[in-house]
Design an enzyme around this catalytic site. Sequence first.
Site, short mmCIF file in Angstrom:
data_model
loop_
_atom_site.label_atom_id
_atom_site.label_comp_id
_atom_site.label_asym_id
_atom_site.label_seq_id
_atom_site.Cartn_x
_atom_site.Cartn_y
_atom_site.Cartn_z
N LYS A 1 0.79 -1.24 0.00
CA LYS A 1 0.00 0.00 0.00
C LYS A 1 0.82 1.29 0.00
CE LYS A 1 -2.32 -1.40 3.66
NZ LYS A 1 -3.29 -1.46 4.74
N ASP B 1 -5.96 -5.06 10.67
CA ASP B 1 -7.25 -4.34 10.64
C ASP B 1 -8.43 -5.26 10.31
OD1 ASP B 1 -6.40 -4.61 8.02
OD2 ASP B 1 -6.65 -2.51 7.47
MG MG Z 1 -8.61 1.42 7.82
#
Ligand code: MG
Length: 481
Positions: A173, A208
């Site tokens: 990312k 996450d």
């Molecule tokens: Mg997030």
Amino acid sequence: MPFSDAQEATEIKEIGGSPAQEEYMKNIINEFSLTTEHLCKIRTRFMKEMDKGLEKEGCTVAMIPSYVEGRLTGHERGQFLALDLGGTNLRVVLVTLEGEGKFKTVSTKARVSDALKNGPMRNLCDYIAECIDTFLTEQGLEDKESELPLGYTFSFPVLQTKINRGTLSQWTKGFACTGAIGKDPVMLLQDALLRKHLPVKVSALVNDTVGTLLSNAYNKPNTLAGLILGTGANGAYIEKISNIKKWKDGPTKSPEMIINMEFGAFDNERQALPLTRFDNKLDRESINPHSQIFEKMISGMYLGEIVRNVLVDMIDRELLFSPKGTFNPNVWSKEISTMWAFETSFMSKIEEDDTENLSQTKEVLDTSLNLSNVSVVECRIVKKVSELVGKRAARLAATAIAGIVSHCGIPDEGVDIGIDGSLFEFYPSFKTRMYEALQELFPEHSDIRTKIRLGLAKDGSGVGAALTACVATKAEGTKVV
Ligand code: MG
Ligand code: ADP
């Protein structure tokens, strides 16, 4: 549903473009559309890859045990800090778990600059510690006697060895900090917190997806999985320990454990995914070529760039913004020629535009991309391209859920899937398109929405990280870990 030829022809006609534009649109509609049959094929491969990842280390879909065992009771209580390093923003959250599935949060948000994302890891950790310091002062917690447990949502591929220990195997990312790969992100952060004498103990390292699953499960006990559809795309689900063939850490307290799948890397081998030349271009020009192929077709970081690649290809073929033989300054828009300049949020604005002359689309192209005097036909083309890319992403995301659910089986009471991330939250029709694909994948269920319930697990990573920290603290207190 997939396009029928007649439907497709009508849609192309409605754009009202030239024969050359029509021909081009026809081709890309074919390239970006995914039939039910194709979705089924992708699901089959997805399930095989899940099995492989559960069997041994080092597989494409890593299937990482999270060390979060068993299920929540819903009665978890207490005050916890959560830290979310997700991609776009850094968030610090103070979570008060009140039991009965209820909680309160106060949070602060800070941007992570490109310099921090690409600089030494120590600088990033010092910056995080500084943000926590400021936040604790604001909340009047800086002189707290006892240490606050912190759940650290660190959403990159980490091989965990304990609930608060692990090593970073690779950045994704857009992150590329030096001095972090092969190291434990918890230790690096704890050291930075110590340097500032902060009363905070990093007690859980949370992906996450795992946090999203737990926050959804806090008040929905039938939660099977958590997904992130934001900067990146990934999922976690509850697996039976007996199915985790590679598990070598001895007996566990519970017969189940949450697995962080790291499914963004699914089909890096390019066996099932229908990659277009636009996807190939994006992959080649990304900082991590040949990896995270599935994520690159699905998540917020990439969708706008795929759209931009198509538009630029059309510009180069003189099919857009520059009718043959005329000089059109739009072609010189620097923005449309700049990588990542077409943000996924523009697609949302364009797709939700239901004005007759597409004035909202025109406005986005003008103000955000410096493309002025765009015709209605051109706006329709841009909208159609956005729709194709957005719809393909939703259908692929649904296929991942179908893979998980088919692997685990659907109980009579159905399952809940918690989903966090701006793409799922804000992209118009994303959820509807996911349900459509799920219905195609499970024709045996007359209404798939009652069996696979997709829900926004907003603030999932904050509350979920707090819940993980709570579970970890409890386990530590009773010396079971
Ligand atoms: Mg997030
Ligand atoms: P993170 O994944 O970093 O935790 P988010 O869940 O907010 O953060 O996701 C950020 C991503 O979502 C970015 O890639 C951005 O392009 C995309 N995004 C932000 N707003 C929107 C929107 N309105 N529609 C679609 N995508 C969006």
